[in-house]
Scaffold this active site. Structure first.
Site, PDB file in Angstrom:
ATOM      1  N   LYS A 186      83.611  -1.102  50.947  1.00 15.50           N
ATOM      2  CA  LYS A 186      84.447  -0.988  52.148  1.00 15.50           C
ATOM      3  C   LYS A 186      83.850  -0.081  53.222  1.00 15.50           C
ATOM      4  O   LYS A 186      84.087  -0.290  54.406  1.00 15.50           O
ATOM      5  CB  LYS A 186      85.849  -0.494  51.775  1.00 15.50           C
ATOM      6  N   GLU A 188      96.409   0.307  58.279  1.00 19.27           N
ATOM      7  CA  GLU A 188      97.337   0.403  57.162  1.00 19.27           C
ATOM      8  C   GLU A 188      96.507   0.414  55.890  1.00 19.27           C
ATOM      9  O   GLU A 188      95.336   0.059  55.895  1.00 19.27           O
ATOM     10  CB  GLU A 188      98.281  -0.800  57.139  1.00 19.27           C
ATOM     11  N   SER A 237      81.492  -4.920  43.494  1.00 14.57           N
ATOM     12  CA  SER A 237      81.978  -4.369  44.770  1.00 14.57           C
ATOM     13  C   SER A 237      82.363  -2.897  44.725  1.00 14.57           C
ATOM     14  O   SER A 237      82.289  -2.212  45.735  1.00 14.57           O
ATOM     15  CB  SER A 237      83.167  -5.198  45.263  1.00 14.57           C
TER      16      SER A 237
END
Ligand SMILES: *Cc1c(COP(=O)(O)O)cnc(C)c1O
Length: 413
Positions: A107, A129, A394
């Protein structure tokens, strides 16, 4: 050589032209677009314009490359999981180690890009958010680095469940805004973040956590995640002399998957996206959007969507909180229809077994999201018998320890 693979510029642009480029309005075929309340049209137009100016700007590209190398620790390695492969008696499994990226997941690749864009646009604040808190932590990290304010909207149900991530965000200097209406989870947090952005778009920028949302986010986040596929392709060829036969990744919104797939879209490589089957096929038991969803609109874009009869987003579930989203990136929706990528499912149970197996056999504790991709790769490896599979790992599983111990124990057999 590795340095070259991290270019976010000429090379990425070239690849972008060859892959499904969205049209001016942000459509990948019939998916994507910008379904916005009128007041948000101008602020989003400003982001589109800024991104198109900046994506080829030499200073922007140089700064992003510098940050990837010296702040994030890129390139992340590709690792040959020999023991795991041997134990499953089939194809050789390789892992792209995004779990070794700073903050423990892919991310940060797009959060640093979004933060840098904010800086170039002269914005003072990042607004977003978060559900489980992973996007919030990555964005708060980027904000701290760039000296920007950061406001993260989070349902109070999630705030209670994810206390360590709330502390992390606060430690990094972010403000966590509790959302108390409706079900008090992710969906309400999105509404709340949009409202905050609407009230302060002069000063701030809204930062999405995946290849979802209104144009230009599916395009922009993909471009920032492309580094994963570009590095992995070069590393894999260097290690083995060949391309992998198969590339797999888990799909929530789809950012880590599109990142690694982008490196191989033009190659004779089988691409597989793995979605969470959770507890099973029933409505509310899974988040397998591609398998059980149909076309719809959510959060400002068109995509495959898990929905009830009235067209409202259906409730979703997965043991991996990063995967439980009822929509999916528009480019994935397009790639499914075109047949270029195959989307399959993996249950909580299979995810659990892969989680323990990778931990024991290789000394790598994966995120539960990533364990979905590993689980399917094990099935695929046994089917294939020979050849190679590259899996995008990931993220790392430290964040999932409490959940795992509580639900499954320590996996001793
Ligand atoms: C958030 C997250 C995902 C899911 O997001 P995508 O946009 O689908 O990549 C997958 N893995 C990890 C480790 C995550 O934190």
């Amino acid at each position: 050589m590795a340095e070259q693979a991290t270019v976010h510029g000429a090379e990425a642009e070239h690849a972008a032209r060859r892959q499904a480029v969205p049209d001016e309005a942000g459509f990948f075929g019939k998916y994507g677009g910008q379904y916005l309340p009128p007041q948000l049209e101008a602020p989003f137009a400003e982001i589109v314009k800024a991104y198109h100016e900046i994506e080829n700007d030499a200073a922007f590209i140089a700064e992003l490359r510098y940050l990837r190398k010296h702040f994030q620790g890129r390139p992340t390695p590709v690792y040959h999981a020999r023991t795991l492969s041997l134990a499953n008696g089939g194809a050789q499994i390789y892992l792209k180690r995004e779990d070794l990226n700073h903050t423990g997941a892919h991310k940060l690749n797009h959060c640093m890009g979004e933060g840098l864009l904010a800086k170039y646009m002269g914005k003072k604040k990042l607004i977003a958010e978060t559900g489980a808190g992973q996007h919030g932590v990555a964005l708060a990290t980027a904000a701290a680095h760039f000296g920007l304010e950061c406001e993260i909207h989070m349902g109070i149900v999630d705030i209670e469940k994810q206390a360590p991530n709330v502390s992390r965000m606060q430690l990094l200097g972010a403000t966590v805004v509790p959302v108390t209406h409706g079900l008090q989870t992710l969906k309400e947090a999105v509404d709340s973040a949009f409202e905050a952005y609407l009230a302060d778009f002069e000063n701030s920028i809204y930062c999405i956590g995946s290849v979802v949302g209104p144009h230009p986010f599916p395009l922009m986040v993909r471009d920032f995640q492309k580094v994963v596929g570009m590095e992995a392709r070069e590393q894999f060829v260097e290690m083995t002399g060949n391309l992998p036969d198969v590339v797999e990744a888990c799909v929530g919104g789809g950012s880590n998957a599109i990142g690694i797939f982008s490196g191989f879209l033009d190659d004779p490589v089988e691409l597989i996206g793995v979605e969470p089957l959770g507890r099973g096929e029933g409505v509310g038991d899974n988040a397998a959007t591609m398998t059980y969803g149909r076309e719809g609109v959510i959060h400002g874009f068109r995509c495959y969507l898990l929905q009830d009869e009235g067209g409202e987003p259906a409730p979703v579930y997965s043991c991996a909180s990063g995967l439980d989203y009822p929509g999916v990136g528009p480019e994935h929706s397009y790639l499914k229809d075109s047949g270029r990528v195959q989307y399959v499912t993996c249950s909580d149970e299979a995810c659990r077994d892969a989680f323990f197996e990778l931990s024991r056999k290789e000394g790598i504790i994966p995120a539960l999201e990533s364990a979905h991709a590993v689980a399917h790769a094990l099935v695929k490896a046994r089917e294939m018998k020979t050849g190679t599979i590259l899996v995008n790992l990931s993220g790392r599983g430290d964040k999932d320890m409490d959940y795992v111990i509580e639900h499954w124990g320590i996996g001793a057999d």
